[in-house]
Design a protein around this motif. Structure first.
Motif, mmCIF file in Angstrom:
data_model
loop_
_atom_site.group_PDB
_atom_site.id
_atom_site.type_symbol
_atom_site.label_atom_id
_atom_site.label_comp_id
_atom_site.label_asym_id
_atom_site.label_seq_id
_atom_site.Cartn_x
_atom_site.Cartn_y
_atom_site.Cartn_z
ATOM 1 N N ALA A 19 0.844 -1.194 0.000
ATOM 2 C CA ALA A 19 0.000 0.000 0.000
ATOM 3 C C ALA A 19 0.881 1.247 0.000
ATOM 4 C CB ALA A 19 -0.937 -0.005 1.202
ATOM 5 N N TYR A 20 1.991 1.224 0.707
ATOM 6 C CA TYR A 20 2.910 2.360 0.737
ATOM 7 C C TYR A 20 3.470 2.616 -0.660
ATOM 8 C CZ TYR A 20 7.035 5.173 1.674
ATOM 9 O OH TYR A 20 7.995 6.152 1.635
ATOM 10 N N ALA A 21 3.923 1.581 -1.335
ATOM 11 C CA ALA A 21 4.464 1.733 -2.683
ATOM 12 C C ALA A 21 3.384 2.238 -3.635
ATOM 13 C CB ALA A 21 5.058 0.415 -3.174
ATOM 14 N N ASP A 22 2.165 1.741 -3.467
ATOM 15 C CA ASP A 22 1.043 2.222 -4.291
ATOM 16 C C ASP A 22 0.796 3.702 -4.055
ATOM 17 O OD1 ASP A 22 0.630 -0.279 -5.398
ATOM 18 O OD2 ASP A 22 -1.021 -0.791 -4.044
ATOM 19 N N GLN A 23 0.897 4.132 -2.811
ATOM 20 C CA GLN A 23 0.712 5.556 -2.507
ATOM 21 C C GLN A 23 1.793 6.396 -3.179
ATOM 22 O OE1 GLN A 23 0.597 5.860 1.746
ATOM 23 N NE2 GLN A 23 -1.413 4.901 1.894
ATOM 24 N N LEU A 24 3.015 5.913 -3.175
ATOM 25 C CA LEU A 24 4.090 6.627 -3.856
ATOM 26 C C LEU A 24 3.798 6.733 -5.346
ATOM 27 C CD1 LEU A 24 7.243 5.117 -2.085
ATOM 28 C CD2 LEU A 24 6.366 7.464 -1.878
ATOM 29 N N ARG A 25 3.330 5.646 -5.946
ATOM 30 C CA ARG A 25 3.001 5.683 -7.380
ATOM 31 C C ARG A 25 1.862 6.659 -7.655
ATOM 32 N NH1 ARG A 25 5.260 0.565 -7.064
ATOM 33 N NH2 ARG A 25 3.502 -0.439 -6.080
ATOM 34 N N GLN A 26 0.877 6.691 -6.774
ATOM 35 C CA GLN A 26 -0.225 7.647 -6.947
ATOM 36 C C GLN A 26 0.286 9.081 -6.840
ATOM 37 O OE1 GLN A 26 -2.939 6.309 -3.893
ATOM 38 N NE2 GLN A 26 -4.234 5.280 -5.401
ATOM 39 N N GLN A 27 1.168 9.341 -5.895
ATOM 40 C CA GLN A 27 1.724 10.686 -5.737
ATOM 41 C C GLN A 27 2.528 11.084 -6.963
ATOM 42 O OE1 GLN A 27 3.935 10.489 -2.088
ATOM 43 N NE2 GLN A 27 2.105 10.244 -0.841
ATOM 44 N N SER A 28 3.282 10.157 -7.514
ATOM 45 C CA SER A 28 4.057 10.439 -8.716
ATOM 46 C C SER A 28 3.135 10.781 -9.884
ATOM 47 C CB SER A 28 4.937 9.234 -9.060
ATOM 48 O OG SER A 28 5.634 9.465 -10.261
ATOM 49 N N ALA A 29 2.087 9.995 -10.039
ATOM 50 C CA ALA A 29 1.137 10.247 -11.127
ATOM 51 C C ALA A 29 0.452 11.603 -10.946
ATOM 52 C CB ALA A 29 0.097 9.127 -11.189
ATOM 53 N N THR A 30 0.122 11.943 -9.719
ATOM 54 C CA THR A 30 -0.510 13.238 -9.435
ATOM 55 C C THR A 30 0.428 14.380 -9.800
ATOM 56 O OG1 THR A 30 -1.875 12.304 -7.682
ATOM 57 C CG2 THR A 30 -1.519 14.681 -7.625
ATOM 58 N N ALA A 74 8.042 14.093 -9.480
ATOM 59 C CA ALA A 74 7.374 12.847 -9.882
ATOM 60 C C ALA A 74 8.383 11.739 -10.138
ATOM 61 C CB ALA A 74 6.519 13.081 -11.124
ATOM 62 N N SER A 75 9.475 12.075 -10.790
ATOM 63 C CA SER A 75 10.498 11.072 -11.094
ATOM 64 C C SER A 75 11.149 10.527 -9.827
ATOM 65 C CB SER A 75 11.568 11.674 -12.004
ATOM 66 O OG SER A 75 11.009 12.005 -13.247
ATOM 67 N N VAL A 76 11.452 11.414 -8.899
ATOM 68 C CA VAL A 76 12.075 10.975 -7.642
ATOM 69 C C VAL A 76 11.117 10.087 -6.850
ATOM 70 C CG1 VAL A 76 12.962 11.774 -5.414
ATOM 71 C CG2 VAL A 76 13.668 12.920 -7.518
ATOM 72 N N ILE A 77 9.858 10.471 -6.782
ATOM 73 C CA ILE A 77 8.877 9.669 -6.047
ATOM 74 C C ILE A 77 8.701 8.300 -6.702
ATOM 75 C CG2 ILE A 77 6.440 9.494 -5.389
ATOM 76 C CD1 ILE A 77 6.467 12.576 -5.073
ATOM 77 N N ALA A 78 8.657 8.264 -8.035
ATOM 78 C CA ALA A 78 8.522 6.983 -8.741
ATOM 79 C C ALA A 78 9.720 6.083 -8.463
ATOM 80 C CB ALA A 78 8.367 7.229 -10.242
ATOM 81 N N GLU A 79 10.910 6.650 -8.442
ATOM 82 C CA GLU A 79 12.107 5.866 -8.139
ATOM 83 C C GLU A 79 12.070 5.342 -6.705
ATOM 84 O OE1 GLU A 79 14.588 4.725 -10.078
ATOM 85 O OE2 GLU A 79 13.467 5.556 -11.763
ATOM 86 N N GLN A 80 11.514 6.129 -5.795
ATOM 87 C CA GLN A 80 11.395 5.673 -4.404
ATOM 88 C C GLN A 80 10.448 4.474 -4.326
ATOM 89 O OE1 GLN A 80 13.223 6.788 -1.867
ATOM 90 N NE2 GLN A 80 12.328 5.326 -0.466
ATOM 91 N N ALA A 81 9.375 4.503 -5.107
ATOM 92 C CA ALA A 81 8.448 3.361 -5.134
ATOM 93 C C ALA A 81 9.152 2.109 -5.649
ATOM 94 C CB ALA A 81 7.233 3.690 -6.004
ATOM 95 N N ILE A 82 9.956 2.270 -6.680
ATOM 96 C CA ILE A 82 10.704 1.131 -7.219
ATOM 97 C C ILE A 82 11.681 0.594 -6.173
ATOM 98 C CG2 ILE A 82 12.443 0.461 -8.934
ATOM 99 C CD1 ILE A 82 10.995 2.456 -10.860
ATOM 100 N N ALA A 83 12.376 1.493 -5.503
ATOM 101 C CA ALA A 83 13.325 1.066 -4.467
ATOM 102 C C ALA A 83 12.596 0.308 -3.360
ATOM 103 C CB ALA A 83 14.053 2.278 -3.891
ATOM 104 N N HIS A 84 11.416 0.781 -2.995
ATOM 105 C CA HIS A 84 10.653 0.098 -1.944
ATOM 106 C C HIS A 84 10.199 -1.275 -2.425
ATOM 107 C CE1 HIS A 84 7.367 -0.732 0.879
ATOM 108 N NE2 HIS A 84 8.150 -0.086 1.718
ATOM 109 N N ASP A 85 9.752 -1.354 -3.666
ATOM 110 C CA ASP A 85 9.363 -2.656 -4.223
ATOM 111 C C ASP A 85 10.539 -3.632 -4.196
ATOM 112 O OD1 ASP A 85 6.736 -1.881 -4.769
ATOM 113 O OD2 ASP A 85 7.166 -1.363 -6.859
ATOM 114 N N GLN A 86 11.719 -3.143 -4.547
ATOM 115 C CA GLN A 86 12.907 -4.005 -4.538
ATOM 116 C C GLN A 86 13.236 -4.473 -3.123
ATOM 117 O OE1 GLN A 86 15.636 -1.394 -6.537
ATOM 118 N NE2 GLN A 86 15.150 -2.245 -8.558
ATOM 119 N N LEU A 87 13.095 -3.567 -2.164
ATOM 120 C CA LEU A 87 13.324 -3.948 -0.767
ATOM 121 C C LEU A 87 12.367 -5.059 -0.367
ATOM 122 C CD1 LEU A 87 14.423 -3.555 2.158
ATOM 123 C CD2 LEU A 87 12.648 -1.798 2.425
#
Length: 120
Positions: A19-30, A74-87
């Protein structure tokens, strides 16, 4: 939003992390949507400037600057979501090596955050 978990839907710690990673993706899209709106505003201000409306050229510059800020954010937030997914794919915070890598990535991403205050 279909396919995106909501915080209240979480049944396990893994679901909370997703859910946290999804929130990051939503913030990036916004942020990307807001940037597109700012670019529309930029075009409008440029049109006003062509017609001689005072202050419009300056507003067009500020609007474009805001759009660039939002795209970078948006790019930084999207990268943070990817990093969290990898973790999480590596076993989550319990995997100390993966967590150290996640923290290092977070520090690098933090350094990439826009520093423009957009106030001048």
């Amino acid at each position: 939003m279909a396919g995106v978990s909501q915080p209240g839907d979480a049944a396990s710690p893994q679901d909370v992390a997703l859910a946290y990673a999804d929130q990051l993706r939503q913030q990036s899209a916004t942020c990307r949507l807001l940037a597109e709106k700012q670019r529309e505003n930029t075009a409008a201000f440029e049109g006003f400037a062509e017609r001689g409306l005072p202050g419009s050229a300056e507003m067009a510059i500020r609007s474009e600057r805001s759009a660039r800020f939002l795209v970078q954010l948006a790019s930084v937030i999207a990268e943070q979501a990817i990093a969290h997914d990898q973790l999480m794919a590596a076993g989550g915070p319990e995997n100390s090596r993966a967590y150290v890598e996640y923290e290092a990535t977070t520090r690098r991403l933090r350094a990439l955050l826009p520093t423009d205050t957009l106030t001048d």
